[in-house]
Design a protein around this motif. Structure first.
Motif, PDB file in Angstrom:
ATOM      1  N   UNK A  84     112.631 -84.442  54.377  1.00 16.64           N
ATOM      2  CA  UNK A  84     113.567 -84.827  55.275  1.00 16.64           C
ATOM      3  C   UNK A  84     113.730 -83.831  56.848  1.00 16.64           C
ATOM      4  N   UNK A  85     113.605 -84.424  57.807  1.00 16.55           N
ATOM      5  CA  UNK A  85     113.549 -84.059  59.042  1.00 16.55           C
ATOM      6  C   UNK A  85     115.051 -84.251  59.599  1.00 16.55           C
ATOM      7  N   UNK A  86     115.698 -83.376  60.022  1.00 18.38           N
ATOM      8  CA  UNK A  86     115.310 -81.602  60.133  1.00 18.38           C
ATOM      9  C   UNK A  86     115.492 -80.790  58.792  1.00 18.38           C
ATOM     10  N   UNK A  87     116.278 -81.630  57.820  1.00 21.58           N
ATOM     11  CA  UNK A  87     116.650 -80.653  57.031  1.00 21.58           C
ATOM     12  C   UNK A  87     115.565 -80.019  56.008  1.00 21.58           C
ATOM     13  N   UNK A  88     114.461 -80.473  55.901  1.00 16.57           N
ATOM     14  CA  UNK A  88     113.481 -79.660  55.110  1.00 16.57           C
ATOM     15  C   UNK A  88     112.549 -79.277  56.181  1.00 16.57           C
ATOM     16  N   UNK A  89     112.077 -80.055  57.189  1.00 17.98           N
ATOM     17  CA  UNK A  89     111.281 -79.438  58.322  1.00 17.98           C
ATOM     18  C   UNK A  89     111.823 -79.788  59.971  1.00 17.98           C
ATOM     19  N   UNK A  90     111.805 -78.791  60.499  1.00 18.59           N
ATOM     20  CA  UNK A  90     112.143 -79.096  62.026  1.00 18.59           C
ATOM     21  C   UNK A  90     111.000 -79.470  62.887  1.00 18.59           C
ATOM     22  N   UNK A  91     111.082 -80.361  63.726  1.00 18.18           N
ATOM     23  CA  UNK A  91     109.972 -80.745  64.521  1.00 18.18           C
ATOM     24  C   UNK A  91     110.134 -80.706  65.960  1.00 18.18           C
ATOM     25  N   UNK A  92     109.380 -80.100  66.708  1.00 17.20           N
ATOM     26  CA  UNK A  92     109.478 -80.100  68.118  1.00 17.20           C
ATOM     27  C   UNK A  92     108.189 -80.678  68.804  1.00 17.20           C
ATOM     28  N   UNK A  93     108.528 -81.487  69.637  1.00 20.08           N
ATOM     29  CA  UNK A  93     107.339 -82.245  70.452  1.00 20.08           C
ATOM     30  C   UNK A  93     107.325 -81.692  72.021  1.00 20.08           C
ATOM     31  N   UNK A  94     106.436 -82.319  72.702  1.00 22.95           N
ATOM     32  CA  UNK A  94     106.215 -81.857  74.122  1.00 22.95           C
ATOM     33  C   UNK A  94     105.951 -83.117  74.854  1.00 22.95           C
TER      34      UNK A  94
END
Lengths: 332, 332
Positions: A265-275
């Motif tokens: 699950x995002x963001x619970x298990x993995x946080x993601x940042x783009x650009x």
DNA sequence: TTGAAAGCGGTACCAG
DNA sequence: CTGGTACCGCTTTCAA
């Protein structure tokens, strides 16, 4: 191929010389308003349209620019292109927008073709050629602006984004929200911005006292597919990855998809940042935390620098934009 | 502005006439291989690059094409552009890619500018000008191909998608899965494909014995923002809307967002169908059911027709692509 | 196989 | 204020 009306035809119809027509049409030089209006009317009526080819031959100005982007399907570049084209058209320039499809050879080929076309200047975004091939090619052009790539000032002006500052912000945010260790999908090895961000990533980790795990640093193609593949490979490892910093938003979208398929699950298990903060970033679910840059302003700045170089006063050599971290659901 | 090497310089250096150099460089006409190779080597060494401007003036061919798209930020168009540019470069053409930003006046201005630049032909995607303004402008060009717009064969060849067939498939699918009534976010009124689809939408409803509720038929800007606004307005009504057919995938993305904000689940409460199958369609959640068309093939076909027209044998006047309904999570 | 001359459609320079 | 003339860099036509 219909026979086009030339300036000579207009001159004949108006019973004046071609130079008089030329003056009337360009509205310069000494000419009486009366004859000018008369000539303009006749030209209009004959359906005359001036020939930029012939004119370019004598003026040695084509009023044409070249714009090279590595991938026009990445929404980042259309936004920049828009910024450039708006200003270019307003200044009477046409733009050859060339997609080099991430291929250095195509980049070189296009650079040569644009030279034959005698463009007045070029804006090259995110060069993929190595400097030893790139610089000689650039030197042959009259005026050059590079976006996201450094260059000696005598060769090109440059507009860049402060990659180090952006990366630092992102890493610090992930660290502050307890999402460590932080993986980095770094984009293509030959991209200057990838190299800069990799340095900043390492440095910031060190500053924060975090160890660098080499398996968490991966290159990838700078599109959704590249992000998907890289994230899959990453997630196949045994270590959990609570944070994913991505080269651009498309990479982040691909990574998001890979996480989802892996049952994370995002963001619970993995946080993601783009650009980049492309339009899409806030439209997907979860909305993407990303580093925003003003793409239209980058385009406008690039055009401004280019115009200055074309007109001879290439004073300002560099403009730097600083990205801003935009917090959204993917890494709150 | 560095003094460029001309054909005359090469001739002098090789101690031959300019015509001989011309023959050597173009590898045509009678010339001995020995002198040709010698001249080519000298030209290379001098850094000679031929001048397409001068050459275009005499040959009356610019080896340049114009490509007009209404919005380069819609991923549909970069894909088409890619199809065109790949084939254009392979055939020695450069492409002016012009973004008309959905503005008819800009379309007209660009058409005129391209005429001045003496492009050998133009490909115009999804014209926004009305025919009375468009046709006279097109007639002035040597060769024209229209994408998603009809035209008299003597003015332009055309590549189009069978809008009626696509719309019919989509409506039938929604009907077959019991999701009625069906709303239609129809895109911009002045777009030909919007008009065609609206007709097909009405017709298919009638064929299936469904009543037409005018409040469920709405025009919108052909982008995510337009879809978002239109969907919001639609959902503000009292009637529930179990199915949403969208002008394109971006509109669908915007509509999806509006549904989510309204607390509606997709596809449980609302089914959504897009159009084009841009890369994004399968990357968002829920993945988008959409009408797929082969964008690269459209581009290639458009270039093929244009080349035929430029070279004089404008035999085939129309190519039609049929869209295919791709079922995904948003409307299973 | 090679060269001389004309000219594509404009603009620039100078003379009237 | 207007016209004559040269010429931008190249290809084409015709001769040699």
């Amino acid at each position: 191929m219909k026979p086009l009306v030339t300036i000579t035809d207009v001159a004949r119809a108006a019973a004046v010389s071609v130079q008089t027509v030329s003056r009337a049409l360009n509205n310069k030089g000494e000419i009486s308003p009366t004859t000018r209006d008369r000539i303009v009317a006749i030209a209009e009526q004959l359906g005359y349209r001036r020939n930029a080819i012939a004119r370019g031959l004598v003026t040695n100005r084509s009023m044409t620019l070249g714009l090279l982007v590595p991938d026009i399907a990445n929404p980042f570049f259309p936004d920049i292109a828009r910024g450039i084209e708006d200003r270019a058209l307003a200044n009477g320039y046409n733009v050859f927008l060339c997609n080099t499809v991430e291929d250095p050879n195509r980049e070189a080929a296009v650079l040569a073709l644009l030279e034959e076309k005698r463009v007045d200047g070029i804006i090259l975004c995110s060069a993929r050629l190595t400097d030893d091939r790139l610089l000689p090619l650039l030197r042959r052009h009259r005026a050059v602006v590079l976006v996201n790539h450094p260059a000696p000032p005598e060769v090109a002006a440059s507009v860049r984004v402060d990659d180090a500052a952006g990366t630092q912000q992102a890493v610090r945010h992930l660290h502050a929200t307890q999402r460590t260790p932080i993986a980095f999908l770094a984009g293509p090895a030959h991209a200057h911005s990838s190299q800069q961000r990799t340095v900043a990533y390492r440095q910031t980790l060190a500053e924060l006292g975090m160890a660098l795990d080499p398996t968490l640093l991966r290159q990838c193609a700078p599109d959704a597919e590249g992000g998907y593949q890289a994230a899959r490979a990453l997630l196949a490892g045994t270590t959990p990855v609570p944070a994913l910093l991505c080269y651009n938003d498309l990479v982040a979208v691909g990574a998001l998809q890979a996480c989802r398929e892996a049952g994370l699950r995002v963001p619970d298990d993995v946080a993601i940042i783009g650009c980049d903060d492309i339009a899409l970033a806030r439209l997907i679910t979860p909305a993407l935390t990303t580093l925003r840059v003003d793409k239209s302003a980058i385009g406008a700045a690039a055009f401004g620098l280019l115009l200055a170089r074309i007109e001879g006063d290439g004073t300002d050599a560099e403009v730097v934009f600083t990205p801003e971290l935009v917090l959204r659901a993917s890494a709150p």
